[in-house]
Motif scaffolding. Structure first.
Motif, PDB file in Angstrom:
ATOM      1  N   GLY A   7       0.860  -1.186   0.000  1.00 18.25           N
ATOM      2  CA  GLY A   7       0.000   0.000   0.000  1.00 18.25           C
ATOM      3  C   GLY A   7       0.890   1.228   0.000  1.00 18.25           C
ATOM      4  O   GLY A   7       1.632   1.477   0.952  1.00 18.25           O
ATOM      5  N   THR A   8       0.840   1.975  -1.098  1.00 16.83           N
ATOM      6  CA  THR A   8       1.756   3.122  -1.241  1.00 16.83           C
ATOM      7  C   THR A   8       0.944   4.405  -1.333  1.00 16.83           C
ATOM      8  O   THR A   8       1.080   5.179  -2.284  1.00 16.83           O
ATOM      9  CB  THR A   8       2.685   2.894  -2.468  1.00 16.83           C
ATOM     10  N   GLY A   9       0.051   4.609  -0.361  1.00 19.16           N
ATOM     11  CA  GLY A   9      -0.718   5.863  -0.295  1.00 19.16           C
ATOM     12  C   GLY A   9      -0.002   6.848   0.617  1.00 19.16           C
ATOM     13  O   GLY A   9       1.226   6.823   0.726  1.00 19.16           O
ATOM     14  N   TYR A  10      -0.748   7.697   1.288  1.00 16.27           N
ATOM     15  CA  TYR A  10      -0.145   8.714   2.165  1.00 16.27           C
ATOM     16  C   TYR A  10       0.759   8.050   3.194  1.00 16.27           C
ATOM     17  O   TYR A  10       1.914   8.438   3.378  1.00 16.27           O
ATOM     18  CB  TYR A  10      -1.235   9.524   2.883  1.00 16.27           C
ATOM     19  N   VAL A  11       0.231   7.047   3.871  1.00 16.15           N
ATOM     20  CA  VAL A  11       0.993   6.431   4.959  1.00 16.15           C
ATOM     21  C   VAL A  11       2.090   5.518   4.417  1.00 16.15           C
ATOM     22  O   VAL A  11       3.235   5.572   4.860  1.00 16.15           O
ATOM     23  CB  VAL A  11       0.044   5.669   5.912  1.00 16.15           C
ATOM     24  N   GLY A  12       1.760   4.687   3.430  1.00 15.88           N
ATOM     25  CA  GLY A  12       2.734   3.741   2.897  1.00 15.88           C
ATOM     26  C   GLY A  12       3.930   4.437   2.257  1.00 15.88           C
ATOM     27  O   GLY A  12       5.082   4.065   2.504  1.00 15.88           O
TER      28      GLY A  12
END
Ligand code: NAD
Length: 437
Positions: A7-12
């Motif tokens: 998961g490479t969103g805001y957190v990732g």
């Protein structure tokens, strides 16, 4: 250490880049191929200050890479972070949707080899999810040598890198020493830094994230109620917030009244906490009230604008500054603007808006607004100018230029950025939140 981030969103993406900065070799994986392609081309799919340089530096130095292939990401990884989304379920019942978490767990399970691996949940998840992840993996791959840990993320969008690199605390939920040691190694630079670590059970770690967000949401709803009370009794919330915030037991942060909290976390996490409580026969009446107060606050802002316009928005042109739920992010999830602006449009107003980062996404959701280039264009010919998100570039506007371009010099400051007296002196009719006129 070799680390995979799923998961490479805001957190990732922020976690991946910061862990690489700590010196680990990190592979960030996401299913969204266009996101990974953009990152591989050197682009950044989200707006977060400083992230572009941090990503570029760690890619250049060979510690950070991107893939859509989980097997490639997990190859040789001792730790696998799960940082996928956990939105509210579509049915609208407030429960967290764990589909992405369980999917990720099942996919990870199939790729675990003989080497000991720690699966670390960074997403915000209800109590019991870690155990469930462990069950899914153990059933799918009985021979795998692994542990599951919880490591909730407390970063704030807009200040995410500092929050990750210099956190107030790191919370680690584990059920054995072996997993704790892997996490300690991952966060070694922070241990050296004297960052406080709270090492606890998986359940406590999971709940601590919801408890933290619920408390912050309560603080916002509390000061919003105080602002409303100030308006009713003729008091001023700004010195009031200072007066109470200087008490060390209360603290001055999060005592800024406004249009209500939004964003990708507080709304969904408060609801999820209520569901967790209900499901376990417990109640959380304070959080319930915070949620209600927040919804009412958005409605109150619509009325505030209408009243300031003399009782009707119909036929009026309203300039709006700011769309995102807070400054320094392009995140539009649950932004108060998404409740307030459609209500103004529906009542027949023309809404002309500016936001430094949120306009592209907002235009797709609210095509009826006019999107303009800067604050002065938003003010041009307007019957009122509403400051909705306190971006720095709105903090020192040329007041004379604004006033001269507006049809009526009415300034509705939903973030209390400006001082009422200064605005009145500059020729505006000023409306704040809980301020003395
Ligand atoms: P996001 O929507 O920005 O990113 C999630 C990413 O996960 C997406 O890119 C999606 O494509 C990817 N994904 C989903 N399933 C996948 C799978 N099986 N394999 C690979 N990739 C997959 O979400 P976010 O804002 O980064 O939030 C992630 C979690 O962190 C949530 O639980 C959230 O509550 C929590 N959190 C968010 C913040 C914040 O400020 N955004 C702060 C703290 C905690």
């Amino acid at each position: 250490m070799n680390i995979a981030v799923v998961g490479t969103g805001y957190v990732g993406l922020v976690s991946g880049a910061c862990l690489a900065e700590f010196g680990h070799r990190v592979v960030c994986m996401d299913k969204a191929a266009e996101r990974i392609e953009e990152l591989r081309r050197g682009g950044i799919p989200i707006y977060e200050p400083g992230l572009d340089e941090l990503v570029a530096k760690n890619v250049r130095e060979g510690r950070l890479s991107f893939t859509t292939d989980l097997a490639e990401a997990m190859d040789g990884a001792r730790a696998v972070f799960i940082a996928v989304g956990t939105p509210s379920q579509r049915r609208g019942n407030g429960y967290a949707d764990l589909t992405y978490i369980y999917q990720a767990a099942a996919e990870i399970a199939g790729l675990l080899g003989n080497e000991y691996t720690v699966i670390i949940d960074k997403s915000t998840v209800p109590v019991g999810t870690g155990r469930q992840v462990r069950r899914i993996i153990a059933e799918a791959n009985p021979r795998a040598d692994f542990d599951v840990a919880s490591n909730p993320e407390f970063l704030r969008e807009g200040a995410a890198i500092t929050d990750f690199m210099r956190p107030d605390r790191v919370v680690i939920g584990v059920d054995n020493e072996r997993a704790a040691e892997v996490l300690q190694e991952i966060y070694n630079p922070l241990y050296l830094n004297a960052t406080p670590f709270v090492v606890t059970s998986i359940e406590t770690a999971e709940l601590s994230k919801y408890a933290a967000n619920a408390f912050l949401a309560m603080k916002i709803s509390f000061i919003n109620e105080m602002a409303n009370l100030c308006e009713a009794v003729g008091a001023d919330v700004k010195p009031l917030a200072r007066a109470i915030g200087l008490d060390g037991r209360i603290g001055g942060k999060f005592l800024h009244p406004g249009p209500g909290y939004g964003g990708s976390c507080f709304p969904k996490d408060t609801l999820a906490l209520l569901r967790i409580a209900q499901e376990h026969g417990s109640s959380s009446r304070l959080v319930e009230a915070a949620v209600e107060v927040n919804a009412a606050q958005k409605g109150r802002m619509i009325k505030k604008i209408r009243d300031a316009l003399g009782g009707s928005e119909a036929g009026k042109t309203i300039g709006v500054l700011g769309l995102t739920f807070k400054p320094e992010t392009d995140d539009m999830r649950e932004a108060p603007s998404l409740t307030i602006l459609p209500a103004l449009l529906e009542k027949g107003a023309t809404v002309q808006v500016h936001d430094p980062q949120g306009m592209k996404e907002a235009a797709a959701i609210m095509p009826a607004c006019r999107y303009v280039e800067n604050a002065y264009e938003a003010a041009a010919g307007a019957d009122a100018l509403v400051l909705l998100t306190e971006w720095n570039q709105y903090r020192a506007l040329d007041l004379q230029r604004l006033r001269e371009s507006m049809k009526t010099p009415l300034f509705i400051d939903l973030r209390n950025v400006y001082e009422p007296e200064k605005m009145t002196d500059a020729g505006f009719t000023y409306v704040g939140v809980g301020r003395l006129k």
